[in-house]
Enzyme design. Structure first.
Site, PDB file in Angstrom:
ATOM      1  N   ALA A  25       0.813  -1.226   0.000  1.00 61.57           N
ATOM      2  CA  ALA A  25       0.000   0.000   0.000  1.00 61.57           C
ATOM      3  C   ALA A  25       0.844   1.272   0.000  1.00 61.57           C
ATOM      4  CB  ALA A  25      -0.941  -0.008   1.200  1.00 61.57           C
ATOM      5  N   HIS A 120      -3.746 -10.028  -3.876  1.00 65.03           N
ATOM      6  CA  HIS A 120      -4.941  -9.853  -3.037  1.00 65.03           C
ATOM      7  C   HIS A 120      -6.159  -9.487  -3.856  1.00 65.03           C
ATOM      8  CE1 HIS A 120      -2.225  -9.127   0.726  1.00 65.03           C
ATOM      9  NE2 HIS A 120      -2.174 -10.349   0.252  1.00 65.03           N
TER      10      HIS A 120
END
Ligand code: APR
Length: 249
Positions: A25, A120
């Site tokens: 992230a 993911h």
């Protein structure tokens, strides 16, 4: 960030035959997408356990009502930043074979990355658990905002976000590709991840055990640093473009 360190990493990438990047992230915060565990991260404002697959299955309405806000933050309209562009440039120049990412924002592909392994899943789609129909996640979220929780497919089946939830198995093909890249690479560039969540967190160790040179670029310390030949405690939007420029010089 000093020039000698940048040059050293650029030389390592130029010398590598099979380099791979692993991102989290932290490569998207400059695009306005908050990370999870950095300062002000999402898990300071949301409860991780609300997004476990067990809760999706037991309380789909409550899950989707909570998902609306998190979805808006992690999949909002964002543009790639200099870190995504630097990795896409390294891939286009043949210095990085693939980018294995934990992110679901699609920004590596938006920056031009062609070989992106999404560990993911993805934040822009949702899938029917009965008929496998795929719908735009935004359309499902809109329906929840309009009072339809949980959103259902035209066939009546329950829709689930294509983002991998805690407790959920990772997409088999993506996991296999990520493990193959980690085992077969001779250099791994780890950028913008706290290396908290498995199996991504173990990929740098797997690469190092296979003899790969590790490089870590992160604002905060990570566990991969002690195995890394190149460690930058800094901003990915500064370090990655500098390395990409140095490699191309
Ligand atoms: N430059 C460098 N590092 C940065 C920057 C930046 N501009 N912005 C944030 N970081 C760092 C943070 O300090 C933090 O260490 O990036 C790291 C991001 O770590 P996390 O927030 O834990 O994100 P990530 O590692 O991708 O999380 C993995 O956890 O919640 C799950 O599924 C979710 O994919 C996510 C997974």
């Amino acid at each position: 960030m000093n020039d000698a360190d940048v040059t050293a990493l650029a030389e390592a990438l130029a010398a590598a035959d099979r380099a791979v990047a692993l991102t989290g992230a932290g490569v998207s915060t400059a695009s306005g997408i908050p990370d999870f565990r950095g300062d002000g991260g999402l898990w300071e404002r949301y409860d991780e356990s609300d997004f476990h697959v067990r809760r999706f299955l037991a309380e789909p309405s409550a899950f989707w009502r909570d998902w609306v806000d998190l979805h808006a933050e992690i999949s909002g309209n964002a543009a790639p930043n200099a870190a995504h562009e630097a990795l896409a440039d390294l891939e286009a120049a043949g210095h990085v074979d693939a980018v294995v990412t934990q992110n679901v924002d699609g920004l590596h592909a938006a920056a031009g990355g062609e070989r992106v392994v999404r560990l993911h899943g993805r934040g822009d789609r949702a899938t029917c658990r009965r008929c496998d129909a795929s719908v735009a996640a935004e359309a499902a979220v809109e329906r929840v905002r309009d009072g339809e929780a949980p959103p259902r497919c035209d066939c009546g089946g329950l829709l689930k976000p294509d983002t991998v939830l805690f407790g959920e198995r990772l997409p088999e093909a993506a996991l296999s590709a990520a493990e193959s890249h980690a085992a077969g690479c001779d250099a791994m560039l780890v950028a913008g991840t706290s290396l908290t969540v498995e199996p991504a967190a173990s990929l740098p160790r797997r690469a190092a055990e296979g003899g790969a040179t590790l490089a870590v670029v992160n604002a905060e310390p990570t566990r991969a640093a002690d195995r890394a030949a190149h460690v930058f405690r800094g901003d990915v939007t500064e370090v990655l473009p500098a390395v990409a420029d140095a490699v191309s010089d």
